[in-house]
Design a protein around this motif. Sequence first.
Motif, PDB file in Angstrom:
ATOM      1  N   UNK A 151       2.965   3.516   6.789  1.00  0.00           N
ATOM      2  CA  UNK A 151       1.665   2.857   6.691  1.00  0.00           C
ATOM      3  C   UNK A 151       1.807   1.417   6.218  1.00  0.00           C
ATOM      4  N   UNK A 152       2.710   1.181   5.274  1.00  0.00           N
ATOM      5  CA  UNK A 152       2.933  -0.182   4.781  1.00  0.00           C
ATOM      6  C   UNK A 152       3.516  -1.061   5.877  1.00  0.00           C
ATOM      7  N   UNK A 153       4.406  -0.496   6.696  1.00  0.00           N
ATOM      8  CA  UNK A 153       4.994  -1.257   7.804  1.00  0.00           C
ATOM      9  C   UNK A 153       3.915  -1.660   8.800  1.00  0.00           C
ATOM     10  N   UNK A 154       2.987  -0.758   9.077  1.00  0.00           N
ATOM     11  CA  UNK A 154       1.898  -1.097  10.007  1.00  0.00           C
ATOM     12  C   UNK A 154       0.987  -2.165   9.412  1.00  0.00           C
ATOM     13  N   UNK A 155       0.758  -2.105   8.115  1.00  0.00           N
ATOM     14  CA  UNK A 155      -0.081  -3.130   7.494  1.00  0.00           C
ATOM     15  C   UNK A 155       0.565  -4.512   7.576  1.00  0.00           C
ATOM     16  N   UNK A 156       1.896  -4.560   7.412  1.00  0.00           N
ATOM     17  CA  UNK A 156       2.609  -5.837   7.491  1.00  0.00           C
ATOM     18  C   UNK A 156       2.903  -6.260   8.931  1.00  0.00           C
ATOM     19  N   UNK A 157       2.621  -5.374   9.910  1.00  0.00           N
ATOM     20  CA  UNK A 157       2.828  -5.663  11.337  1.00  0.00           C
ATOM     21  C   UNK A 157       4.276  -6.052  11.617  1.00  0.00           C
ATOM     22  N   UNK A 158       5.192  -5.232  11.115  1.00  0.00           N
ATOM     23  CA  UNK A 158       6.621  -5.445  11.343  1.00  0.00           C
ATOM     24  C   UNK A 158       7.071  -4.631  12.549  1.00  0.00           C
ATOM     25  N   UNK A 159       7.902  -5.235  13.367  1.00  0.00           N
ATOM     26  CA  UNK A 159       8.409  -4.569  14.565  1.00  0.00           C
ATOM     27  C   UNK A 159       9.675  -3.785  14.202  1.00  0.00           C
ATOM     28  N   UNK A 160       9.493  -2.664  13.557  1.00  0.00           N
ATOM     29  CA  UNK A 160      10.601  -1.820  13.141  1.00  0.00           C
ATOM     30  C   UNK A 160      10.123  -0.376  13.090  1.00  0.00           C
ATOM     31  N   UNK A 161      11.090   0.540  13.145  1.00  0.00           N
ATOM     32  CA  UNK A 161      10.771   1.970  13.141  1.00  0.00           C
ATOM     33  C   UNK A 161      11.528   2.635  12.000  1.00  0.00           C
ATOM     34  N   UNK A 162      10.804   3.150  11.030  1.00  0.00           N
ATOM     35  CA  UNK A 162      11.415   3.890   9.930  1.00  0.00           C
ATOM     36  C   UNK A 162      11.640   5.332  10.381  1.00  0.00           C
ATOM     37  N   UNK A 163      12.859   5.789  10.268  1.00  0.00           N
ATOM     38  CA  UNK A 163      13.193   7.137  10.744  1.00  0.00           C
ATOM     39  C   UNK A 163      13.473   8.120   9.630  1.00  0.00           C
ATOM     40  N   UNK A 164      13.967   7.662   8.482  1.00  0.00           N
ATOM     41  CA  UNK A 164      14.315   8.610   7.431  1.00  0.00           C
ATOM     42  C   UNK A 164      14.360   7.893   6.079  1.00  0.00           C
ATOM     43  N   UNK A 165      14.150   8.667   5.022  1.00  0.00           N
ATOM     44  CA  UNK A 165      14.219   8.167   3.648  1.00  0.00           C
ATOM     45  C   UNK A 165      15.068   9.136   2.837  1.00  0.00           C
ATOM     46  N   UNK A 166      15.944   8.600   2.017  1.00  0.00           N
ATOM     47  CA  UNK A 166      16.795   9.440   1.159  1.00  0.00           C
ATOM     48  C   UNK A 166      16.735   8.905  -0.267  1.00  0.00           C
ATOM     49  N   UNK A 167      16.174   9.710  -1.174  1.00  0.00           N
ATOM     50  CA  UNK A 167      16.116   9.348  -2.578  1.00  0.00           C
ATOM     51  C   UNK A 167      17.377   9.827  -3.286  1.00  0.00           C
ATOM     52  N   UNK A 168      17.896   8.997  -4.160  1.00  0.00           N
ATOM     53  CA  UNK A 168      19.038   9.395  -4.971  1.00  0.00           C
ATOM     54  C   UNK A 168      18.605  10.476  -5.947  1.00  0.00           C
ATOM     55  N   UNK A 169      19.550  11.335  -6.322  1.00  0.00           N
ATOM     56  CA  UNK A 169      19.194  12.498  -7.137  1.00  0.00           C
ATOM     57  C   UNK A 169      18.607  12.114  -8.484  1.00  0.00           C
ATOM     58  N   UNK A 170      18.959  10.945  -9.020  1.00  0.00           N
ATOM     59  CA  UNK A 170      18.402  10.533 -10.306  1.00  0.00           C
ATOM     60  C   UNK A 170      17.121   9.710 -10.153  1.00  0.00           C
ATOM     61  N   UNK A 171      16.620   9.604  -8.893  1.00  0.00           N
ATOM     62  CA  UNK A 171      15.349   8.915  -8.593  1.00  0.00           C
ATOM     63  C   UNK A 171      15.364   7.434  -8.970  1.00  0.00           C
ATOM     64  N   UNK A 172      16.536   6.832  -9.011  1.00  0.00           N
ATOM     65  CA  UNK A 172      16.609   5.404  -9.331  1.00  0.00           C
ATOM     66  C   UNK A 172      16.774   4.545  -8.086  1.00  0.00           C
ATOM     67  N   UNK A 173      17.054   5.151  -6.946  1.00  0.00           N
ATOM     68  CA  UNK A 173      17.297   4.382  -5.732  1.00  0.00           C
ATOM     69  C   UNK A 173      16.777   5.155  -4.530  1.00  0.00           C
ATOM     70  N   UNK A 174      16.230   4.426  -3.552  1.00  0.00           N
ATOM     71  CA  UNK A 174      15.752   5.019  -2.300  1.00  0.00           C
ATOM     72  C   UNK A 174      16.315   4.215  -1.134  1.00  0.00           C
TER      73      UNK A 174
END
Length: 398
Positions: A151-174
């Motif tokens: 949704x944020x990508x659509x708001x910024x009108x960026x020509x990119x496709x987000x396919x996956x997200x991986x959060x680190x186990x300690x929740x400090x990095x995505x």
Amino acid sequence: MSCKSCATGGCGTQRGASDGQTATTGCGSGGCSTGGCNKLNSFDWLSDIAMPGLKYDVVEVKFKGGRKEYYRNVHQLDLTTGDYVVVEMQSGFHIGAVSLQGELVRLQVKKRAVKINDDTKVIHRLATPKDMERHEQAVLRDLPSLYRSREIVRELKLNMKLSDVEFQSDNTKATFYYSSEERVDFRELIKMLASEFKARIEMRQISLRQEAGRLGGIGSCGRELCCSTWLTDFKNIATSAARYQNLSLNPAKLSGQCGRLKCCLNYELDTYMDALRDIPTIEKPLETQKGRAYLQKTDIFRKLMWFGYGAESTWHPLPILRVLEIVELNKNGIIPESFDVLMPIADKEPVTAAALNSDLQKLDAKYTSKANNTKKKKKKPRGPEGNSPRPAANGKVS
């Protein structure tokens, strides 16, 4: 239903159960019931073989999406394939599953040209129940975060496709995996994502084939995607590979889930190239007395070439030797009568008028002899009443 390797212990080594019996650990990925066990899995066929010398202390650890990295087992932990371990990251820690260890890891490191030195990250410990609870909470954040980031990508009108997200186990990095055909300025995007998820953001661009491998799926062959199960080295694929194999140049059939040409077009290409060495190149149509015959199709392995006349819809199969003979005749200015009769009409013996009438003379003689035979037949004698004579009891005619 578990996979065969989990049922036989082939996924890794075995360890004792609580009741004293031997229990199979399996792959430990938790995907055996969902079909995800084949995602870039590996078979440790040296698990029951004692190797001489010191054990190789580098372990292959598998993370989400089939991503694999190598870590040093400096604490000499007794690991089993499928065990969850806490590994060192650039900032914080992450949890992954042991996928391979021993001498096979040495071969993989050599194959992938991975440098192992003192800077290589290490395995801290086996994951505790508390570590696994935090890891599961981090995994549950992946899908909602993916929807919100799109949704944020659509708001910024960026020509990119987000396919996956991986959060680190300690929740400090995505880590956000995206694909794009052009350069993307996502500086503003990173600021918004960092304030939204309260974590350090890393944008990692991947190709469309890598994206299909992370997401997985079923190909047109009915099997899991090659890029999702075993293929990691993506080679360039040209449309000429389809032409050499006489495939229809239909993008819908030649394209895979990634939208690019299927990787399997290269699997049998070398075999087709070897078979095509015996197939002649037809630069122009074949000339016959019936007309010009155009090449319609080539059966490479049966060594047959199908030709059809322009006005007909019927195709005629010709062996390669016959095609070469007709091509040689055409080069010498000789036009054969047909595909089967290569002798041109001009080279045949002249047909005389007597030869043309010989069939008629034979036909007249045949029917004339039949008429004469009919006349020569004698009529049988009849009785006084016009009936045929009846034989008497003593055999005489009455």
